[in-house]
Write a protein that holds these residues in place. Sequence first.
Motif, PDB file in Angstrom:
ATOM      1  N   THR A 117       1.105  -0.305 -19.236  1.00  0.00           N
ATOM      2  CA  THR A 117       1.732  -0.144 -17.925  1.00  0.00           C
ATOM      3  C   THR A 117       1.122   1.020 -17.164  1.00  0.00           C
ATOM      4  O   THR A 117       0.857   0.925 -15.952  1.00  0.00           O
ATOM      5  CB  THR A 117       3.249   0.071 -18.073  1.00  0.00           C
ATOM      6  N   VAL A 118       0.870   2.129 -17.851  1.00  0.00           N
ATOM      7  CA  VAL A 118       0.280   3.303 -17.196  1.00  0.00           C
ATOM      8  C   VAL A 118      -1.128   2.977 -16.691  1.00  0.00           C
ATOM      9  O   VAL A 118      -1.482   3.309 -15.551  1.00  0.00           O
ATOM     10  CB  VAL A 118       0.249   4.500 -18.163  1.00  0.00           C
ATOM     11  N   LEU A 119      -1.931   2.320 -17.522  1.00  0.00           N
ATOM     12  CA  LEU A 119      -3.282   1.958 -17.098  1.00  0.00           C
ATOM     13  C   LEU A 119      -3.258   0.990 -15.922  1.00  0.00           C
ATOM     14  O   LEU A 119      -4.101   1.064 -15.021  1.00  0.00           O
ATOM     15  CB  LEU A 119      -4.046   1.336 -18.270  1.00  0.00           C
ATOM     16  N   GLU A 120      -2.285   0.097 -15.924  1.00  0.00           N
ATOM     17  CA  GLU A 120      -2.159  -0.835 -14.808  1.00  0.00           C
ATOM     18  C   GLU A 120      -1.746  -0.104 -13.534  1.00  0.00           C
ATOM     19  O   GLU A 120      -2.284  -0.358 -12.451  1.00  0.00           O
ATOM     20  CB  GLU A 120      -1.142  -1.920 -15.147  1.00  0.00           C
ATOM     21  N   ASP A 121      -0.799   0.824 -13.643  1.00  0.00           N
ATOM     22  CA  ASP A 121      -0.362   1.590 -12.473  1.00  0.00           C
ATOM     23  C   ASP A 121      -1.494   2.438 -11.901  1.00  0.00           C
ATOM     24  O   ASP A 121      -1.548   2.684 -10.689  1.00  0.00           O
ATOM     25  CB  ASP A 121       0.819   2.489 -12.844  1.00  0.00           C
ATOM     26  N   CYS A 122      -2.377   2.902 -12.780  1.00  0.00           N
ATOM     27  CA  CYS A 122      -3.511   3.716 -12.336  1.00  0.00           C
ATOM     28  C   CYS A 122      -4.646   2.880 -11.751  1.00  0.00           C
ATOM     29  O   CYS A 122      -5.634   3.434 -11.263  1.00  0.00           O
ATOM     30  CB  CYS A 122      -4.053   4.542 -13.502  1.00  0.00           C
ATOM     31  N   GLY A 123      -4.523   1.563 -11.823  1.00  0.00           N
ATOM     32  CA  GLY A 123      -5.570   0.694 -11.317  1.00  0.00           C
ATOM     33  C   GLY A 123      -6.751   0.562 -12.251  1.00  0.00           C
ATOM     34  O   GLY A 123      -7.811   0.066 -11.845  1.00  0.00           O
ATOM     35  N   MET A 124      -6.588   0.982 -13.517  1.00  0.00           N
ATOM     36  CA  MET A 124      -7.680   0.886 -14.489  1.00  0.00           C
ATOM     37  C   MET A 124      -7.805  -0.521 -15.067  1.00  0.00           C
ATOM     38  O   MET A 124      -8.901  -0.971 -15.396  1.00  0.00           O
ATOM     39  CB  MET A 124      -7.475   1.887 -15.628  1.00  0.00           C
ATOM     40  N   ILE A 125      -6.680  -1.188 -15.243  1.00  0.00           N
ATOM     41  CA  ILE A 125      -6.693  -2.545 -15.772  1.00  0.00           C
ATOM     42  C   ILE A 125      -5.880  -3.450 -14.852  1.00  0.00           C
ATOM     43  O   ILE A 125      -5.052  -2.982 -14.063  1.00  0.00           O
ATOM     44  CB  ILE A 125      -6.148  -2.634 -17.213  1.00  0.00           C
TER      45      ILE A 125
END
Length: 503
Positions: free
Chosen positions: A286-294
């Motif tokens: 979820t954190v990586l998705e929120d950061c736009g990384m994944i």
Amino acid sequence: MFDREYEWTALAAFATDPGDGATLGIVSGRRRQGKTFLLRALCQATGGFYFAADEAADGESLRRIGASLADHLGTPAPLVFDTWHSVVDALLALGRDRCVPVVIDEFPYLAKANPSLPSVIQNALAPLRAERDTSRTRLLLCGSAMSFMGRLLGGNAPLRGRAGLELVVPTLDHRLAAEFWGIDDPATALKVNAIVGGTPAYRREFARDDTPAGPDDFDPWATRTVLSPTSPLFREARYLLADEPDLHDTGLYHSVLAAIAAGNNNRGGIASYLGRKSGDLAHPLTVLEDCGMIIREPDVFRNNRTNFRIAEPLLTFYHAVMRPIWSDLEHTRDATGLWQRSQRRFVGNVLGPHFGHICRHWTRHLAPAERFGDYPNRVGAGTVNDPANKTSHELDVVAFGLDDDNRTPLITIGEAKWGETMGVGHLARLRRIRALLVGQGRLGAQTAKLTCYSGAGFSAELRRLAGEDTDIILVGLDDLYRQPSPGTNQDSGSPPSRVHDRR
């Protein structure tokens, strides 16, 4: 300026809006996309005020913005502010006589040091407040920390409902990236795009305008730029994670990205790669998705199955190719041998998946409507069960239309192969999958087009069959990189992208 007319027009309209009352705008986007260039140019063109925040204590930031504002106003001594309340009021005072843009770049740095800052701005922009109503300041908050910027206007955030502009500056798509890099050969363009994506700064500042001179120069280009310890691109993937304030355990997040880059693109595969339970991955994903990384991509046929894709190509390349041989790369003066030994990982884990993503993007946004008989409304990848053979079939491209009754008929299914000449065997597989979908009662399956996407070409027999049957569509690299006719929509949320004058 290259292909930023849409963003420039939106910013200019906001900055020069003659309406009464101060207004707020939010500008975000991943790093190196040209946000600062646009905002600086806006302030220069309109006489606006630009302030770039640093990672600093709150007191130092107050001193810095006081000095910058004094310099802007031409006062003999720096302005002294004790609180951000007085700073924001001073910024609103800039717009008493005229419309003026006021830019605070890297706003997340300021909010990290003083979490109450969004509330301060909310109170300053409250209706019926004299300082706000008598001002025509156009306050623009900009940042690259995607998770933070995404929360500024969401949920119960203080600034929710306050913004009159929310602009996301995107990366260049594969066609625009090829033109920006000056690469005419489609195969070379796609290889470069699979490494550096569509981030403009990677050509100008990071590679110093070093572009492949032709197909034969791609391998030397990769070794002298991305794989050279003297190049800024060499460590950029590591810095991308370090720049995100929400990524505290960077080792864990690098491992998650490494799992996805290795081909483990669902939650179970990632958990197995990391030796953890699937439930333990909910937070880091979820954190990586929120950061736009994944990016989370649901299976179009199975609602309970989700795949993950790394959004930044350079991160995929780093984890698939560079990270396994990092120590060797750091201590070599010529990475040619290391690069040659990494070709299988590059083709299988980087080029292949990236080619599939480009094919889906082309189908959704760039393909002429007549190619599939309808406008694709939703495009993704999917898995089709084959009970008779006790197996399943994966489709790289599945497109659905949208009829007048809000139903989503299937309009095409496709397979994408980067380095393989496609033939009648691939067509037979697609026909088998279409028959399975017809048996499942999928709307539109009976007439769905069968599309072969190839980076290596098609057999003579397959070309002959495609010439005789309009249900068979062949898409090669020339199709993916051919510029659309005027008026073709390239992005679901913006007008056609174009190339503009460069300054």
